[in-house]
Design an enzyme around this catalytic site. Structure first.
Site, PDB file in Angstrom:
ATOM      1  N   HIS A 287      -1.797   0.737   6.979  1.00  0.00           N
ATOM      2  CA  HIS A 287      -2.342   0.831   5.538  1.00  0.00           C
ATOM      3  C   HIS A 287      -2.162   2.355   5.260  1.00  0.00           C
ATOM      4  CE1 HIS A 287      -4.572   0.051   2.032  1.00  0.00           C
ATOM      5  NE2 HIS A 287      -5.241   1.040   2.242  1.00  0.00           N
TER       6      HIS A 287
ATOM      7  N   ASP B  47      -8.019   4.523  -3.278  1.00  0.00           N
ATOM      8  CA  ASP B  47      -6.806   3.470  -2.838  1.00  0.00           C
ATOM      9  C   ASP B  47      -6.632   2.442  -3.896  1.00  0.00           C
ATOM     10  OD1 ASP B  47      -5.545   1.574  -1.180  1.00  0.00           O
ATOM     11  OD2 ASP B  47      -6.929   1.562   0.369  1.00  0.00           O
TER      12      ASP B  47
ATOM     13  N   CYS C  37       0.761  -1.152  -0.052  1.00  0.00           N
ATOM     14  CA  CYS C  37       0.066   0.070  -0.012  1.00  0.00           C
ATOM     15  C   CYS C  37       0.777   1.059  -0.185  1.00  0.00           C
ATOM     16  CB  CYS C  37      -0.975  -0.086   1.008  1.00  0.00           C
ATOM     17  SG  CYS C  37      -0.144  -0.097   2.980  1.00  0.00           S
TER      18      CYS C  37
END
Length: 264
Positions: free
Chosen positions: A103, A119, A63
């Site tokens: 994250h 995202d 991420c």
């Protein structure tokens, strides 16, 4: 300098692409993977290093890498972008373990002043297109249904499953300083108890909503998912290098004498 055109070539779009087209192209072109942390490689977050690995090197990333690379591209295209740290709740029972903020997601403002939840790096199933920023109604993306709800001052991204809504991750609506992003990336990439150090998770996504996940977070499984069904398949560790190369386009890995993945 960040080479925007090279990045756009990597994901197969041009400078006229919309934010939704950019996100869809990125998520379906660049594999999610945390193998650098697993094999002991450094995970730098500057734009040049990210481009060298994910664009020129043909690799994927987790991420922090995925979303900061996407942020660099969006900023080069004139978008406003701020990163946000989140605590993953996927796989945690309500009121259970509190995880670290490992994250990263993005708050994006487009040229019309619209605010978006973006995202491109959630390995358990990242939204394929932007969501409106903040709590609101549900949104169907490639067959998957998402929503953001408020919970004790936090915003929580949820996914609709067969048995109801489940939390994916929770985050604060205020962006953190970049040093917090660096620190959490360092923990994720190096701590001996980080799941990306002790194991691995690799994920691909297709425009029609299909997902393919290879993970040893628990049993070693290759799982195909659609919005309608989940099809897990137990695999042997000896199959992993071939699966990485053939199913995830990640070449150059092999097993050492202890059965652990290493770079060839």
């Amino acid at each position: 300098m960040f080479d925007l055109d090279r990045y756009l070539e990597r994901i197969g779009v041009d400078r006229d692409a919309t934010l939704a087209e950019l996100q869809r192209a990125h998520t379906t072109s660049i594999t999610f993977e945390g193998l650098s942390a697993h094999v002991g490689e450094p995970v730098p977050l500057d734009a040049d290093a990210l481009a060298a690995k994910l664009v020129d090197g043909g690799r994927g990333g987790y991420c922090f890498e995925q979303n900061l690379l996407f942020a660099a591209a969006l900023e080069a295209l004139g978008y406003g972008v701020s990163p946000h740290l989140a605590r993953v709740r996927l796989g945690v029972a309500p009121g259970g373990q509190v995880r670290g903020r490992t994250h990263l997601l993005l708050h994006v403002i487009d040229e019309q002043g619209e605010h978006w939840h973006v995202d491109v790096g959630f390995g358990g199933g990242t939204p394929i297109e932007p969501l409106p920023w903040g709590p609101g109604g549900e949104h169907e993306l490639a067959g998957w249904r998402f929503r953001v709800v408020e919970d004790a001052g936090l915003w929580v991204l949820q996914l609709r499953e067969a048995d109801g809504w489940g939390d994916l991750y929770a985050f604060e609506p205020q962006p953190p300083p970049m040093i917090d992003v660096e620190m959490n990336n360092w923990w994720t990439a190096t701590h001996p108890e980080s799941p990306f150090v002790t194991g691995f998770l690799i994920s691909r996504q297709w425009p029609d909503g299909r997902r393919l996940i290879l993970s040893d977070f628990g049993e070693l499984m290759l799982t195909e998912r659609t919005p309608e069904r989940t099809s897990p398949l137990r695999v042997e560790r000896e199959q992993v290098p071939e699966l990485l190369a053939e199913r995830f386009e990640l070449r150059g890995f092999e097993l050492d004498g202890n059965g652990r993945l290493v770079r060839r």
